[in-house]
Design a protein around this motif. Structure first.
Motif, PDB file in Angstrom:
ATOM      1  N   LEU A 163      -6.453   3.013  -4.780  1.00 52.86           N
ATOM      2  CA  LEU A 163      -5.383   1.847  -4.775  1.00 52.86           C
ATOM      3  C   LEU A 163      -5.940   0.631  -4.098  1.00 52.86           C
ATOM      4  O   LEU A 163      -6.005  -0.583  -4.200  1.00 52.86           O
ATOM      5  N   ALA A 168      -4.693  -0.945  -7.718  1.00 52.78           N
ATOM      6  CA  ALA A 168      -3.266  -1.090  -7.604  1.00 52.78           C
ATOM      7  C   ALA A 168      -2.808  -1.924  -8.882  1.00 52.78           C
ATOM      8  O   ALA A 168      -1.586  -1.785  -9.520  1.00 52.78           O
ATOM      9  N   LEU A 171      -2.621  -0.189 -12.151  1.00 56.37           N
ATOM     10  CA  LEU A 171      -1.622   0.830 -12.244  1.00 56.37           C
ATOM     11  C   LEU A 171      -0.316   0.079 -12.202  1.00 56.37           C
ATOM     12  O   LEU A 171       0.520   0.562 -13.112  1.00 56.37           O
ATOM     13  N   SER A 172      -0.183  -1.185 -11.667  1.00 56.24           N
ATOM     14  CA  SER A 172       1.141  -1.880 -11.895  1.00 56.24           C
ATOM     15  C   SER A 172       1.358  -2.334 -12.938  1.00 56.24           C
ATOM     16  O   SER A 172       2.394  -2.245 -13.620  1.00 56.24           O
ATOM     17  N   LEU A 376      -0.331   1.983  -1.184  1.00 55.80           N
ATOM     18  CA  LEU A 376       0.687   2.533  -1.741  1.00 55.80           C
ATOM     19  C   LEU A 376       1.795   1.569  -1.643  1.00 55.80           C
ATOM     20  O   LEU A 376       2.696   1.343  -2.580  1.00 55.80           O
ATOM     21  N   ARG A 378       1.834  -1.692  -1.446  1.00 55.55           N
ATOM     22  CA  ARG A 378       1.529  -2.604  -2.393  1.00 55.55           C
ATOM     23  C   ARG A 378       1.648  -2.257  -3.850  1.00 55.55           C
ATOM     24  O   ARG A 378       2.483  -3.219  -4.518  1.00 55.55           O
ATOM     25  N   PHE A 379       1.383  -1.122  -4.090  1.00 54.77           N
ATOM     26  CA  PHE A 379       1.614  -0.802  -5.635  1.00 54.77           C
ATOM     27  C   PHE A 379       3.277  -0.540  -5.848  1.00 54.77           C
ATOM     28  O   PHE A 379       3.731  -1.166  -6.909  1.00 54.77           O
ATOM     29  N   GLU A 382       4.375  -4.098  -6.177  1.00 54.72           N
ATOM     30  CA  GLU A 382       4.073  -4.594  -7.471  1.00 54.72           C
ATOM     31  C   GLU A 382       4.715  -3.929  -8.772  1.00 54.72           C
ATOM     32  O   GLU A 382       5.135  -4.917  -9.531  1.00 54.72           O
ATOM     33  N   GLY A 401       5.898   7.655  -5.084  1.00 54.03           N
ATOM     34  CA  GLY A 401       4.685   6.813  -5.448  1.00 54.03           C
ATOM     35  C   GLY A 401       3.675   7.963  -5.210  1.00 54.03           C
ATOM     36  O   GLY A 401       2.563   7.926  -5.841  1.00 54.03           O
ATOM     37  N   VAL A 405       0.926   8.953  -8.319  1.00 52.91           N
ATOM     38  CA  VAL A 405      -0.357   8.503  -8.373  1.00 52.91           C
ATOM     39  C   VAL A 405      -1.325   9.695  -8.113  1.00 52.91           C
ATOM     40  O   VAL A 405      -2.525  10.115  -8.781  1.00 52.91           O
TER      41      VAL A 405
END
Length: 410
Positions: A163, A168, A171-172, A376, A378-379, A382, A401, A405
């Motif tokens: 990530l 990220a 994934l977002s 994480l 940030r993920f 997002e 999370g 992930v």
């Protein structure tokens, strides 16, 4: 919705795009890749003091070798010292000893210079060992015996590394395909599963010893962080809380006695294990009955509220005041910040639930996040789970999370 699941699953699968095995982890079946094992070796993310050949000879890794991303052995030209004898050659890494023959390495001349076969698990009785095309027999060691923490944590670290490396956003976008309520609820379900696993783990530990000693062990492990958790656990087992109270050990002597086992490179000076040991010894001298005080503080926590918004839960339940009272009343103000939060969510709340049957999942979910990796965080931001207008970061979203992930269950 189904398309979003498939797309995200494919995306995460690319993060672990090599041979994958499913193993049993703390939170259920866990899929890990050989690349993860290779990265553990490359980073020396294990306790070398516990690295042994199958026949008990000690292994010192002077040079891990060059990571080979092409055909052939995984690491080239490593330098090892095996029970005092200098050995140079290649290193091959597998899940199990039998993978050597399954992959045809016993017939491939490219593997004739392998001197160490690193496997994750101890071989089963009668399981074939590695033999090269020239008849050589590389030494074998089981990496699991030298790991400092569970496979989940290594897998989580690898997922977070991906990530932080820039995935990220992808994934977002994949997660955003799902309806918001479905995405949130999915993370809640994953967090709930991790909570139940932690409570089961706590119950198992309580069966083996007293409330006081379990908390003594857990808090020292937390103060060791991931890299030095195993060493701190060994200290806790060798020096029970009763001995800390009756005859307080010298923190410097505790540290020196484990010289060579500590992992110090790259750590912040404030987190040095010697300083953390000093901190704990001083805390016990001021609050020798701190586990009982922590338990008493937790008994007043009212169950429920897991479906509330985090801000509302914290305000209505007075969480900031509860946290301050716990830190000052039980721990004498000696431990705060992320260490305090990590101890509460990984130790205290699961232990109280296991001991009393009082389900504190709501408190655990909405409690302040401990060591939440920036990638994480940030993920989660997002995908709209945290931040304005959703609400603050909390332990539950971090746990959900990490599970999503790492285990690729989205």
């Amino acid at each position: 919705s189904r398309g979003g699941h498939r797309f995200l699953a494919a995306m995460i699968e690319q993060l672990f795009a090599d041979e994958v095995r499913e193993v049993q982890g703390l939170y259920g079946p866990l899929r890990i890749s050989e690349r993860l094992l290779q990265r553990i070796w490359e980073r020396r993310d294990y306790s070398e003091s516990r690295l042994r050949t199958l026949d008990g000879r000690r292994i010192r890794v002077l040079r891990t070798g060059s990571w080979n991303h092409l055909e052939g052995p995984d690491f080239l030209d490593a330098t090892l010292e095996i029970e005092g004898e200098l050995v140079r050659g290649d290193v091959e890494i597998h899940f199990r000893s039998r993978n050597w023959r399954e992959h045809g390495h016993h017939l491939d001349p490219a593997f004739s210079s392998v001197v160490l076969h690193v496997v994750l698990f101890l071989p089963d009785s009668g399981e074939a060992e590695a033999v090269t095309s020239k008849g050589g027999r590389p030494c074998v060691c089981a990496l699991l015996e030298a790991l400092d923490c569970g496979l989940e944590e290594y897998a989580e670290q690898e997922a977070v590394r991906q990530l932080c490396g820039g995935d990220a956003a992808d994934l977002s976008e994949a997660f955003a395909i799902l309806p918001a309520e479905e995405g949130d609820e999915h993370l809640r379900r994953i967090a709930k599963g991790r909570w139940k696993a932690k409570v089961n783990w706590a119950a198992t530990r309580l069966k083996g010893t007293t409330w006081e000693e379990v908390n003594h062990q857990v808090l020292l492990e937390v103060l060791g962080y991931r890299r030095n958790r195993a060493v701190m656990a060994a200290i806790a087992l060798g020096h029970p809380l009763s001995s800390f109270c009756e005859n307080p050990p010298d923190p410097d002597e505790l540290f020196v006695a484990r010289q060579g086992e500590w992992k110090l490179a790259g750590g912040r000076p404030a987190n040095h294990p010697c300083l953390r040991l000093q901190q704990y010894v001083q805390m016990v001298s001021r609050k020798p009955n701190w586990p009982d005080l922590a338990r008493e503080s937790s008994l007043g926590l009212e169950p429920g509220g897991e479906d509330d918004e985090t801000s509302r839960f914290r305000k209505r339940r007075g969480m900031p005041r509860k946290r301050e009272a716990l830190a000052e009343g039980a721990l004498g103000g000696a431990i705060g910040g992320s260490r305090l939060n990590t101890w509460v969510v990984d130790g205290l709340l699961p232990l109280v639930t296991a001991d009393t049957g009082q389900d504190l999942f709501g408190w655990w979910f909405h409690w302040y996040a401990g060591d939440a990796p920036e990638g994480l965080v940030r993920f989660l931001r997002e995908i709209g789970v945290t931040g304005k207008p959703s609400g603050p970061l909390c332990n539950g979203w971090v746990q959900g999370g990490l599970g999503a992930v790492t285990a690729r269950l989205l």
